[in-house]
Design an enzyme around this catalytic site. Structure first.
Site, short mmCIF file in Angstrom:
data_model
loop_
_atom_site.label_atom_id
_atom_site.label_comp_id
_atom_site.label_asym_id
_atom_site.label_seq_id
_atom_site.Cartn_x
_atom_site.Cartn_y
_atom_site.Cartn_z
N HIS A 1 53.35 43.76 30.29
CA HIS A 1 52.37 44.52 29.52
C HIS A 1 53.07 45.56 28.64
CE1 HIS A 1 48.26 46.47 29.21
NE2 HIS A 1 49.05 47.49 28.87
N GLU A 2 54.02 46.30 29.22
CA GLU A 2 54.70 47.35 28.46
C GLU A 2 55.61 46.76 27.38
OE1 GLU A 2 53.69 50.31 28.75
OE2 GLU A 2 52.47 49.84 30.49
N HIS B 1 45.93 47.48 23.46
CA HIS B 1 45.15 46.94 24.57
C HIS B 1 44.06 46.01 24.05
CE1 HIS B 1 46.31 50.53 27.34
NE2 HIS B 1 47.12 49.50 27.51
N HIS C 1 53.59 46.10 24.52
CA HIS C 1 53.37 47.28 23.67
C HIS C 1 54.52 47.47 22.70
CE1 HIS C 1 49.62 48.84 25.10
NE2 HIS C 1 50.03 49.07 26.33
#
Length: 1103
Positions: free
Chosen positions: A392-393, A402, A396
């Protein structure tokens, strides 16, 4: 709308207490297990490819690292059975996770203490046996099985049970393990949300939030990135994210030095698999190039509960150790120590804005990938689910916001929120990426921000064996493995997708497990096949996972500008077919561009950048409205829309990219396309090589102007401004250089405006000065000599004036002045626009013809008006060089199998891709998205005429020697159903009714003798006769007998005489008078014969 914050507050329901430990929320594994709604105990067992136990053989005596329980094999099979689950894991070593020569470094406070090579042998990924396309598995086998199993739309987590029985087990047994569903997890922070609000002021926000970027202005579909300089944009290629992974001292202390390495690599193994999913829309490989385990605090690295401060400290620290470890310990410059992103895993319970525990799980700058101090993340260790946090990071850092924040994903009726959800619920699928995430990473790479990911680092390669277990164990044996020794197969339909077996109660059941690969199967189109990846395929074939292939190009879109040179785009998608079963994502160009509306805009039209800036006048900026105009100062990206607030002393980037077709700079014809400056010819056509001559005539020969240059020395220094040179209207490439190091004052005087330059050393450098329809740029060279330059043409005449202080030469000037129209040749050669590409794909060509034009109005005229000696060469270039999408290539129909009435004809049908104009590549039929065209079809001719029909031949008569065969020949209708009069059929075509034959040679003629007659003498010697005749094999008289073989017809005989009367004397022995051959009888020794002895008694007497 909450900004696309990089803070991950995923629901802690992702899996607490995985692998070797439990998380901070639970003090022991027992406490963690008691929090689960349900779990089961399983004893994983290593088996063969069909689920059968392996034959046990004691290992060779050697030292082995304690507690790894790992194997060096590249492929493993494990059976995990619990009361409600039955998994057969098909695992393959993760060869792409570790780069070549990666090492594990242990750091103390003083820096690098020691290092050794990493051990990648217990990291595996795979699927459930027979479910390659519908299941996912990521497992570490060190110290038992730790990992995830995704099947039947449910996620299962497995880890060893602490404190289990330690009795003796075979090497294939792994001891008790806990198996539980993610949906059975419960945690008090389940509803924690992203902690960033809209009303927080922009000023003062942490640096990782100030870099937030909006989502793409429009869905980008399957667009990808531009590559490194010189590479095409919108080209899909493999990316390699070289990753530094750091575990803090709390991690090392919690997991122990013995296990922390494999634990961290097990997590990264899952991360790598998540980025391999085709839903990402790009091929991204996560490779661990460096693993640092901190055993003590570092002097320049501060890690606390405060996620923001910890991230800031870690990002600076990881940048400082790129080329050094600790206090000056050099890392070998072999490319391995470099990294593209850095991942910190900590046991601290982090929180975004305060130094106290809370529900935050991760933090990373949005869009920081490839920026040395921003490509980093902090991740809280929550067990194996930490892999989702890290993925997930890293998402980013690829510019992903998101799901549901600034985009439509997650909204009702839209693509559901997935891996980039702000928090994960039981209904969220964290194993795939949403369409919004795909658009974000595509936009990020497309803007050229992923250049550092193009290099391919060395990696460890492994060779994997291929097996066909169904050939070793047929369907009946597979049933016995599953249901006992008396079981056998009981349904014979789609065995490759579901194996049905007889149960112990003699019922036909299935556990939905397909038959093993290699099991024999049969369908209505395949007589003999075997199972392969749940499909019955021709026996012996092994169709692999389907690689993606490009679909057709979309029609060209609308032009981005109505005049001045716009851009039209066309795209294609990786959907013909889509990649399946681990197939590769398409590589190559996915978006193409062409020029359009290249004519000049009408005089007085507003600058195109000014138009774009003015569109933001009605949009509030930080709560206020401003009038925006173009800002062209230093440090501004050529293709970003940077606007200045009129009347205020600030500027800002209003859009990451200007509209396609916007000039990159005022003094160039190059234009921006998808945020990148692209070269165009002076004809405003993308990719054109047409250039301006020195007169700024596109494609000209330099004859429309003349170069004027000189050096001016003042006549009366200090007496006032003196005229230097007159620059006529239309001049181009103007260059004026100050030779006195700014001891002069320079002025440019026009009809309506003037430009006065005083004190040149104090002028900011460089400086842009608009005058006479062009822009003069004030430059200062390394020798402090200043110059004034303009590209031109100027729309008014200018006089260069100077106020000199000395008699030294003051100015050097040079410009190209237009030649009077009367002296110009009236006609000249020019290039026509490029023709349309001759092919849509696989390499076509475009031609740029040369035409003669009138210089005054640019109209085309007959070629003979232009000089043949100055004619420009015709140009040709390649276009649409990408391979064509797979398609069916159909051959010509064959002749009909019958020349009349109904028949069948055939043709060849092959799935192939045209690679170039001279090369075609045959593909498997599954690669073509459209249904296969028919290979056979019925055909019809004229009605067939009557024809002769002959019955079978009779036997040959006679049975030997020359003979004849006979048959009946009838005139029949074309369908042979009716018998017609012979006149209806062609006499010339009538087949013969008789045929000569000769089965064998007849037997030869032979002599046949009759019975002997009575003896001619009543007493004594006499003769008897018989008949001898020559007959054929049929008994008929013949003359073909051999005379030498003829049997005799007479024979001597002797009759018994009565007893003589007394007184009668013996009969006299004499030759018969009529016989003259008695001497011959004696000569040829015939006296022994009764006949001759009688006839020649005297001659034969005594012989």
């Amino acid at each position: 709308m909450a900004p696309a914050c990089q803070i991950l507050r995923w629901a802690l329901a992702l899996g607490l207490g995985l692998m070797f430990e439990v998380t901070h929320a639970f003090r022991s594994q027992d406490e963690f297990l008691s929090s689960l709604e349900s779990y089961e105990i399983a004893f994983p067992t290593r088996v063969d490819h069909n689920g059968a136990l392996l034959a046990f053989s004691p290992p060779p005596p050697r030292r082995q690292r304690r507690g790894t329980g790992a194997t060096a094999e590249s492929r493993l099979f494990y059976k995990v059975a619990s009361p409600s689950t039955h998994f057969l894991l098909n695992l393959t070593r993760s060869s792409r996770l570790l780069a070549g020569h990666v090492s594990v470094e242990y750091w103390t406070r003083e820096g690098l203490a020691w290092q050794r090579a990493a051990r990648p042998h217990c990291l595996y990924a795979g699927h459930l046996q027979g479910q390659a396309s519908t299941s996912h598995v990521a497992i570490s086998t060190c110290g038992g099985l730790h990992g995830l199993i995704v099947a039947d739309e449910e996620e299962y987590l497995i880890e060893p049970l602490h404190g289990g029985p330690k009795g003796s087990r075979s090497p294939e047994e792994s001891g008790p393990h806990v198996v539980y569903k993610r949906s059975s997890l419960r945690h008090p922070h389940l509803d924690t949300a992203c902690g960033v609000r809209d009303e927080k002021p922009w000023k003062g926000r942490p640096w990782w939030l100030r870099t937030l970027k909006p989502p793409p202005a429009r869905p980008l579909g399957n667009e990808t990135e531009r590559g490194q300089p010189g590479l095409k944009r919108s080209v899909s290629r493999e990316r390699y994210v070289e990753t530094l992974v750091v575990a803090d001292k709390m991690m090392v202390a919690y997991h122990g030095r013995r296990d922390v390495e494999q634990y961290v690599l097990a997590i990264m193994n899952i991360v790598a698999k998540l980025f391999q999913d085709s839903s990402l829309g790009s091929t991204v490989n996560i490779l661990v190039t460096r693993l640092i385990l901190l055993t003590e605090d570092q002097p320049t690295l501060e890690i606390t509960h405060h996620a923001g401060k910890s991230l800031d400290s870690f990002c600076k620290w990881q940048k400082s150790i790129v080329n050094h470890s600790g206090h000056g310990n050099a890392i070998p410059e072999n490319g391995v120590a470099n990294h593209d992103t850095a991942v910190l895993i900590t046991r601290y319970d982090i929180c975004i804005y305060k130094n106290k525990p809370c529900g935050t799980l991760g933090l990373a700058p949005v869009g920081g990938m490839c920026e040395r101090e921003r490509s980093c993340s902090v991740n809280e260790d929550i067990g194996l689910a930490t892999a989702f946090t890290i993925a997930h990071e890293i998402g980013h850092t690829f510019g992903m916001n998101h799901d549901g924040v600034g985009n439509s994903c997650g909204a009702r009726g839209q693509d559901p929120a997935k891996l980039m959800a702000a928090h994960i619920t039981m209904k969220t699928n964290p194993f795939v990426w949403s369409s919004c995430s795909r658009d974000y990473i595509t936009s990020f790479l497309d803007s050229g921000l992923g250049l550092c990911l193009n290099n391919r680092p060395p990696r460890q390669d492994f060779v994997y064996p291929t097996v066909a277990p169904g050939q070793a164990y047929d369907a009946d044996e597979q049933c016995r493995f599953q249901h006992g020794v008396k079981s056998r197969q009981c349904k014979y339909g789609e065995v490759c997708s579901e194996l049905w077996c007889l149960s112990k109660s003699n019922r036909c059941i299935t556990n939905s497990i397909p038959a093993a690969e290699g099991t024999l199967c049969q369908t209505h189109t395949i007589d003999k096949g075997w199972c392969y990846k749940r499909v019955c395929v021709p026996f012996g074939s092994r169709p692999e996972g389907v690689d993606g292939a490009w679909g057709p190009w979309t029609p060209w879109g609308d032009c981005s500008r109505t005049c001045g040179g716009g851009v039209s785009s066309s795209s294609r998608h990786c959907d013909s077919p889509r990649p399946t079963i681990g197939g590769k994502y398409c590589l190559g160009e996915r978006r193409r561009h062409r020029s359009c509306n290249t004519d000049d805009c009408p005089p007085g039209s507003q600058d195109f950048r000014e138009v774009q800036c003015s569109e933001f006048d009605s949009i509030p900026f930080r709560g206020k409205f401003y009038k925006w105009k173009t800002y062209r100062g230093g440090g501004v990206k050529a293709c970003s829309l940077t606007c200045l607030a009129e009347g205020f002393n600030f500027y800002t980037e209003r859009a990451a990219a200007v509209v396609d077709g916007t000039p990159c700079r005022p003094d160039t014809v190059d234009i921006c396309v998808s945020g990148e400056c692209k070269h165009v010819g002076c004809d405003r056509v993308l990719g054109s090589d047409l250039r301006e001559d020195k007169c700024r005539v596109c494609g000209g020969d330099g004859s429309a102007c003349e170069t004027i240059e000189g050096v001016f020395s003042p006549a009366s220094p200090g007496a006032g401004y003196e005229d230097v040179v007159w620059i006529p209207k239309g001049s181009v490439h103007i260059f004026i250089q100050d030779l006195n190091l700014s001891l002069s004052h320079l002025a440019l005087k026009g009809d309506q405006e003037s430009l006065l330059l005083e004190g040149l050393p104090g002028t900011p450098q460089p400086h842009r000065l608009p005058l006479a329809g062009t822009t003069f740029q004030l430059r200062q060279g390394p020798d402090q000599v200043q110059s004034l330059e303009a590209l031109g043409p100027i729309n008014a005449s200018l006089i260069v004036m100077v106020l000199a202080r000395t008699e030294l030469p003051a100015l050097r000037y040079r410009f190209n002045a237009p030649i009077a129209r009367d002296s110009l040749p009236p006609y000249s050669w020019h290039y026509a626009p490029w023709t349309k590409c001759s092919a849509q794909c696989a390499g076509g060509s475009q031609v740029q013809a040369v035409e003669c034009r009138n210089q005054l109005d640019s109209s085309a005229v007959a070629p003979h008006y232009c000089s043949a000696h100055s004619k420009l060469p015709k140009r040709q270039r390649a276009c649409n060089t990408e391979p064509c999408p797979p398609d069916w290539v159909v051959g010509n129909w064959s002749l009909c199998s019958r020349s009349c009435d109904a028949g069948v004809r055939s043709r060849s049908v092959v799935c192939q891709r045209r690679v170039s104009a001279a090369e075609e590549k045959a593909l498997d039929d599954s690669a073509c998205p459209q249904p296969r065209p028919p290979v056979l079809e019925a055909c019809h001719g004229p009605t067939c005429p009557p024809e002769w029909a002959a019955l079978d031949w009779s036997e040959c008569t006679p049975s030997c020697g020359p003979g004849l065969r006979h048959r009946v020949v009838l005139c029949k209708s074309a369908d042979h159903r009716a018998t017609l009069p012979p006149a209806h059929c062609s006499p010339a075509a009538k087949p013969p009714a008789t045929m000569r034959c000769n089965l064998r040679r007849c037997p030869p003629a032979r002599w046949v003798a009759g019975e002997w007659g009575e003896c001619s003498a009543q007493c004594g010697v006499g003769q008897r006769q018989r008949s001898v005749r020559c007959t054929s094999h049929t008994g008929q008289a013949s003359h073909e007998c051999t005379e030498a073989l003829r049997p005799p017809t007479t024979q001597q005989c002797e009759a018994k005489c009565d007893s003589p009367t007394p007184g009668d004397g013996p009969e006299e022995c004499k030759d018969v008078n009529k016989v003259a051959y008695c001497p011959l009888v004696l000569k040829f020794q015939f006296c022994s014969r009764a006949y001759f002895r009688q006839m020649c008694c005297k001659t034969c007497h005594g012989h």
